[in-house]
Scaffold this motif. Structure first.
Motif, short mmCIF file in Angstrom:
data_model
loop_
_atom_site.label_atom_id
_atom_site.label_comp_id
_atom_site.label_asym_id
_atom_site.label_seq_id
_atom_site.Cartn_x
_atom_site.Cartn_y
_atom_site.Cartn_z
N UNK A 12 0.53 0.06 2.86
CA UNK A 12 0.78 -0.10 4.24
C UNK A 12 -0.03 0.59 5.22
N UNK A 13 -1.40 0.99 4.63
CA UNK A 13 -2.39 1.75 5.44
C UNK A 13 -3.58 0.63 6.05
N UNK A 14 -3.89 0.97 7.09
CA UNK A 14 -5.21 0.26 7.84
C UNK A 14 -6.23 0.95 7.32
N UNK A 15 -7.22 -0.10 6.90
CA UNK A 15 -8.41 0.36 6.24
C UNK A 15 -9.70 -0.43 6.76
N UNK A 16 -10.57 0.31 7.17
CA UNK A 16 -12.20 0.06 7.48
C UNK A 16 -12.83 -0.21 6.29
N UNK B 263 -1.98 10.94 -1.20
CA UNK B 263 -1.14 10.46 0.23
C UNK B 263 0.35 10.14 -0.08
N UNK B 264 1.07 10.26 0.73
CA UNK B 264 2.55 10.05 0.36
C UNK B 264 3.04 8.63 0.17
N UNK B 265 2.22 7.61 0.87
CA UNK B 265 2.35 6.21 0.87
C UNK B 265 1.73 5.58 -0.38
N UNK B 266 0.93 6.38 -1.27
CA UNK B 266 0.11 5.61 -2.11
C UNK B 266 0.95 5.94 -3.48
N UNK B 267 2.04 5.30 -3.85
CA UNK B 267 2.85 5.49 -5.05
C UNK B 267 2.61 4.53 -6.07
N UNK B 268 3.23 4.58 -7.06
CA UNK B 268 3.05 3.85 -8.20
C UNK B 268 3.18 2.39 -7.81
N UNK B 269 4.13 1.95 -7.03
CA UNK B 269 4.40 0.73 -6.70
C UNK B 269 2.94 0.06 -5.78
N UNK B 270 2.48 0.90 -4.76
CA UNK B 270 1.36 0.41 -4.32
C UNK B 270 0.38 0.26 -5.15
N UNK B 271 0.18 1.26 -6.10
CA UNK B 271 -1.24 1.00 -7.04
C UNK B 271 -0.91 0.03 -7.71
N UNK B 272 0.18 -0.45 -8.48
CA UNK B 272 0.50 -1.79 -9.09
C UNK B 272 0.42 -3.03 -8.10
N UNK B 273 0.65 -2.86 -6.97
CA UNK B 273 0.66 -4.16 -6.26
C UNK B 273 -1.14 -4.54 -5.79
N UNK C 263 -6.37 4.02 9.00
CA UNK C 263 -5.90 5.25 8.19
C UNK C 263 -7.10 5.69 7.23
N UNK C 264 -7.96 4.94 7.01
CA UNK C 264 -8.87 5.23 5.93
C UNK C 264 -10.05 4.31 6.14
N UNK C 265 -11.21 4.81 5.62
CA UNK C 265 -12.32 4.20 5.91
C UNK C 265 -13.16 4.16 4.34
N UNK C 266 -13.62 3.04 3.87
CA UNK C 266 -14.27 2.69 2.63
C UNK C 266 -15.68 2.40 2.91
N UNK C 267 -16.70 3.30 2.39
CA UNK C 267 -17.90 2.97 2.71
C UNK C 267 -18.68 2.83 1.44
N UNK D 79 -8.90 -0.74 -1.54
CA UNK D 79 -8.41 -1.39 -0.53
C UNK D 79 -7.53 -2.16 -0.38
N UNK D 80 -7.09 -2.96 -1.67
CA UNK D 80 -5.85 -3.37 -1.94
C UNK D 80 -4.70 -2.48 -2.12
N UNK D 81 -5.20 -1.24 -2.75
CA UNK D 81 -4.07 -0.38 -3.02
C UNK D 81 -3.63 0.24 -1.78
N UNK D 82 -4.57 0.51 -0.98
CA UNK D 82 -4.46 1.13 0.30
C UNK D 82 -3.37 0.26 1.30
N UNK D 83 -3.81 -0.96 1.48
CA UNK D 83 -3.30 -2.04 2.00
C UNK D 83 -1.77 -2.32 1.63
#
Length: 404
Positions: free
Chosen positions: A32-36, A233-243, A98-102, A25-29
């Motif tokens: 910049x993704x919206x996550x359920x 996913x094009x927005x899940x880059x190394x920076x998003x993974x790190x943050x 954008x994404x749903x984590x169950x 969830x933290x990586x997706x957010x």
């Protein structure tokens, strides 16, 4: 509603499900993704289970949905977890994301959440002995339950497993034609100089230390990174993974308590207070390793305050603490909590003694903490643990410690 959701990541396993979901969830957010998110159990408030596009579901939305679903159910038999699952999925289907984590509730194969024909991805965290009365008793049977979330042709990312469990999961993936990425074989994650390194094929990702404490969190974060990177996913880059790795938050998973009455009592004594919901032998091993790491940098005594359900393997939970090398065996104070299924303080103390620890039963968590802090010698590292129900009662004591 399960047919009107954004891409679903379905997560099963014995230990680490919640932490892995928190990292994903933290990586997706961070991207910049919206996550359920659907998780269980809740610690203080029911709404913690259902996070809609990043926010806990509101009381007003819950009340309206409950009334609607109860009317639709028309008095037919339905379990608490079944109606909770429908509540969550209906709320998710009505709100863009954008994404749903169950997260699976129990097992996987026959779980109420196991209704997705083609999830974007399945994830299986470490499988170990737990809920034996429903899933066991053999590890292979437990693994068969967890592997039931694997769907035909859909990718699955699998944590390191014991051989008996891995054989079952691998066979299920092959039978379903599901491409499997196995940690330790197709990808890997490890700690190096306090940082998390993740290797996925030829790609090496250098990431910060995971936000959640303990060596086992490098494994959980590495599994989450591997899963999220596999989405391409094009927005899940190394920076998003790190943050995401550096900012994930998941209460009662070796959580440092700095607020609330128990934390204030500890601070007055100069002690640090931690809270964890682990309750089985695998969790005991992870907690013992976290304690070893904590005492390596601050060599003060360790004290455990423990309460758990009667059906748990308490001796197996305590055994790793008794086996710690280079660390004095922790003093144990046992107690109980408000549940008809809770073990008595005396029963848990007996289990701790069987494992080789010194233990004293006390009537409630406040008295146990007081006794622990009154012990002579240096102020201890104080860990409250034994189960999420017990951890939830601790967090519920003060509004400032409620999960947000």
């Amino acid at each position: 509603p399960e047919r009107r959701l954004p891409p679903v990541i379905h997560v099963a396993g014995t230990n680490g499900k919640g932490s892995t979901v928190a990292y994903m969830r933290a990586i997706a957010e961070a991207a910049g993704l919206k996550v359920h998110v659907l998780t269980s159990p809740h610690l203080v408030r029911f709404a913690e289970r259902i996070r809609v596009a990043g926010e806990l579901i509101s009381d007003a939305a819950l009340e309206a949905l409950i009334a609607e679903l109860e009317a639709a159910n028309a008095g037919q038999p339905i379990s608490f977890f079944e109606i909770t699952t429908v509540l969550a999925l209906e709320a998710f289907a009505r709100t863009p994301a954008d994404l749903c984590l169950i997260e699976v509730g129990l097992g996987g194969r026959f779980d109420a959440t196991n209704i997705f024909d083609a999830p974007e991805l399945c994830v299986i965290t470490p499988v170990d002995y737990d809920h034996l009365e429903m899933l066991g008793p053999e590890l292979s049977k437990i693994a068969w339950e967890k592997a039931g979330i694997i769907k035909p042709g859909r990718p699955v990312v699998v944590a390191r497993q014991m051989d008996e469990g891995l054989a079952v999961i691998r066979a299920e993936a092959e039978q379903q034609g599901a491409p499997m990425t196995l940690m330790g074989e197709d990808a890997d994650a490890w700690e190096a100089n306090g940082r998390l390194l993740v290797q996925i094929g030829e790609r090496l990702i250098d990431l910060p230390q995971p936000a959640l404490f303990g060596p086992h969190q490098f494994d959980n974060a590495g599994l989450a990174v591997t899963a999220m990177a596999s989405l391409n996913h094009p927005r899940i880059d190394d920076d998003a993974l790190a943050r995401g790795v550096a900012t994930a938050d998941w209460p009662a998973r070796f959580q440092r308590l700095r607020e609330g009455r128990l934390a204030r009592m500890a601070a007055e004594r100069g002690a640090d207070l931690w809270l964890d919901g682990g309750h089985n032998p695998h969790a005991g091993q992870a907690l013992a390793q976290a304690i070893a790491r904590l005492t390596a940098r601050d060599p003060r005594p360790v004290t455990l305050v423990v309460a758990m359900f009667a059906r748990k393997d308490a001796v197996g939970f305590f055994a790793p603490f008794a086996a710690l090398e280079g660390v004095a065996r922790p003093q144990v104070f046992t107690t109980t909590f408000d549940s008809p299924n809770a073990a008595s303080a005396e029963e848990i103390a007996a289990a701790a003694r069987t494992a080789g620890l010194v233990a004293e039963p006390l009537p409630d968590v406040t008295e146990a903490v007081k006794k622990a802090l009154a012990a002579p010698g240096p102020a201890p590292h104080l860990l409250i643990c034994g189960g999420l129900h017990f951890a939830g009662e601790v967090l519920a004591m003060d509004p400032e410690t409620w999960p947000r």
